[in-house]
Write a protein that holds these residues in place. Sequence first.
Motif, PDB file in Angstrom:
ATOM      1  N   ARG A   1       0.850  -1.191   0.000  1.00 25.03           N
ATOM      2  CA  ARG A   1       0.000   0.000   0.000  1.00 25.03           C
ATOM      3  C   ARG A   1       0.881   1.235   0.000  1.00 25.03           C
ATOM      4  O   ARG A   1       1.787   1.380   0.820  1.00 25.03           O
ATOM      5  N   CYS A   2       0.609   2.145  -0.931  1.00 23.88           N
ATOM      6  CA  CYS A   2       1.343   3.407  -0.987  1.00 23.88           C
ATOM      7  C   CYS A   2       0.707   4.385  -0.001  1.00 23.88           C
ATOM      8  O   CYS A   2      -0.482   4.687  -0.118  1.00 23.88           O
TER       9      CYS A   2
ATOM     10  N   CYS B   1      -0.502   7.960  -2.124  1.00 21.78           N
ATOM     11  CA  CYS B   1      -1.728   7.978  -2.928  1.00 21.78           C
ATOM     12  C   CYS B   1      -2.756   6.946  -2.495  1.00 21.78           C
ATOM     13  O   CYS B   1      -3.851   6.879  -3.053  1.00 21.78           O
ATOM     14  N   LYS B   2      -2.400   6.106  -1.481  1.00 20.23           N
ATOM     15  CA  LYS B   2      -3.295   5.095  -0.911  1.00 20.23           C
ATOM     16  C   LYS B   2      -3.644   3.983  -1.901  1.00 20.23           C
ATOM     17  O   LYS B   2      -4.638   3.274  -1.722  1.00 20.23           O
ATOM     18  N   GLY B   3      -2.861   3.768  -2.978  1.00 17.62           N
ATOM     19  CA  GLY B   3      -3.107   2.686  -3.939  1.00 17.62           C
ATOM     20  C   GLY B   3      -2.416   1.398  -3.516  1.00 17.62           C
ATOM     21  O   GLY B   3      -1.474   1.413  -2.722  1.00 17.62           O
ATOM     22  N   ASN B   4      -2.876   0.249  -4.063  1.00 10.76           N
ATOM     23  CA  ASN B   4      -2.289  -1.062  -3.795  1.00 10.76           C
ATOM     24  C   ASN B   4      -1.493  -1.515  -5.022  1.00 10.76           C
ATOM     25  O   ASN B   4      -2.003  -1.482  -6.152  1.00 10.76           O
ATOM     26  N   PHE B   5      -0.251  -1.995  -4.800  1.00  8.72           N
ATOM     27  CA  PHE B   5       0.623  -2.332  -5.908  1.00  8.72           C
ATOM     28  C   PHE B   5       1.349  -3.638  -5.624  1.00  8.72           C
ATOM     29  O   PHE B   5       1.448  -4.086  -4.475  1.00  8.72           O
TER      30      PHE B   5
ATOM     31  N   HIS C   1       5.392   3.389  -9.829  1.00  8.85           N
ATOM     32  CA  HIS C   1       3.982   3.488 -10.252  1.00  8.85           C
ATOM     33  C   HIS C   1       3.573   4.928 -10.545  1.00  8.85           C
ATOM     34  O   HIS C   1       2.369   5.242 -10.628  1.00  8.85           O
TER      35      HIS C   1
ATOM     36  N   CYS D   1       3.581   7.837  -8.847  1.00  9.32           N
ATOM     37  CA  CYS D   1       2.643   8.265  -7.801  1.00  9.32           C
ATOM     38  C   CYS D   1       2.124   9.671  -8.083  1.00  9.32           C
ATOM     39  O   CYS D   1       2.883  10.575  -8.474  1.00  9.32           O
ATOM     40  N   THR D   2       0.825   9.854  -7.918  1.00 10.75           N
ATOM     41  CA  THR D   2       0.201  11.168  -8.161  1.00 10.75           C
ATOM     42  C   THR D   2       0.459  12.147  -7.019  1.00 10.75           C
ATOM     43  O   THR D   2       0.251  13.355  -7.179  1.00 10.75           O
TER      44      THR D   2
END
Length: 277
Positions: A13-14, A17-21, A31, A33-34
């Motif tokens: 988990r980032c 940005c709270k995304g899963n990779f 990835h 990141c934004t």
Amino acid sequence: MPFCRQLDFLPFRCESCKGNFCLDHRTESAHSCTKPGEWARRRTQAQQSTTAYAPPSRPNILTHDQQCSSPACKTLINTPLVTGVHCEKCQREYCLKHRFAYDHDCANLVPLGARASQAGPTQRERGLAALEKLKAWGAAKKKSSLPQSASKQAAAARVQATANLKKTAKGDAKIPPEKRIYLYVEASSDTLTAKLPKGTFFYNAEFTVGRVLDLAAKSLQVSNVNNLSESEEDKLRVFHIEGGRLLEFGERVGKVVQTGNTVVLLRGVGAGMVGAP
């Protein structure tokens, strides 16, 4: 990532940005990141806010001037944890332990702000008055016992009274029986906080009068501030009824009193009266 779509049962988990990779795209650069570095900025702000806040220091005798008005108490009052109680009679502030009138000897205190003419007799005046009464009692007791000295009935009564005294007296069981002195101990009404007015106790004949005073005050729950106050009006003294005098602290109790005698705890009579007939 749109082009990856790898099935991963343990994704990363980032925190920015709270995304899963997956493993290959777990870093911010991998990835794209934004919100790169967002997690680091949040942590820095949290650390700065924690450092800026300083909790209030715990009150102590140097930073807090409100203290329980009882001479033997050092409790700080009117703090976040300990409230203070105002006594309407003596106009003083006390902790919860000394909030009641009998716990801080309210009857013997001059109210704050009262005029000198309104104040009653001082502790010394009350102590000296009690001393004179005790001297008269001792003299009458000695005088009344003289005609009965030759009476067998009176002698038997004294033997029975001594036996009852030894049966009911309290004391340290470690004191050898042959060294015990059995006494009637009373607390004058002019003492502070005498919750138990009298009792029967035994002490070691080798004890000093000062040590007997400490033990008797503890047994009768009398406030004993002899080691805390320099004022003679606050100090306790021991009056020997049969001897008709105040005993000195350094005297050996076995040399100045006998089993069956009566001693009274007095306050405010002063050192100058010790040993006076």
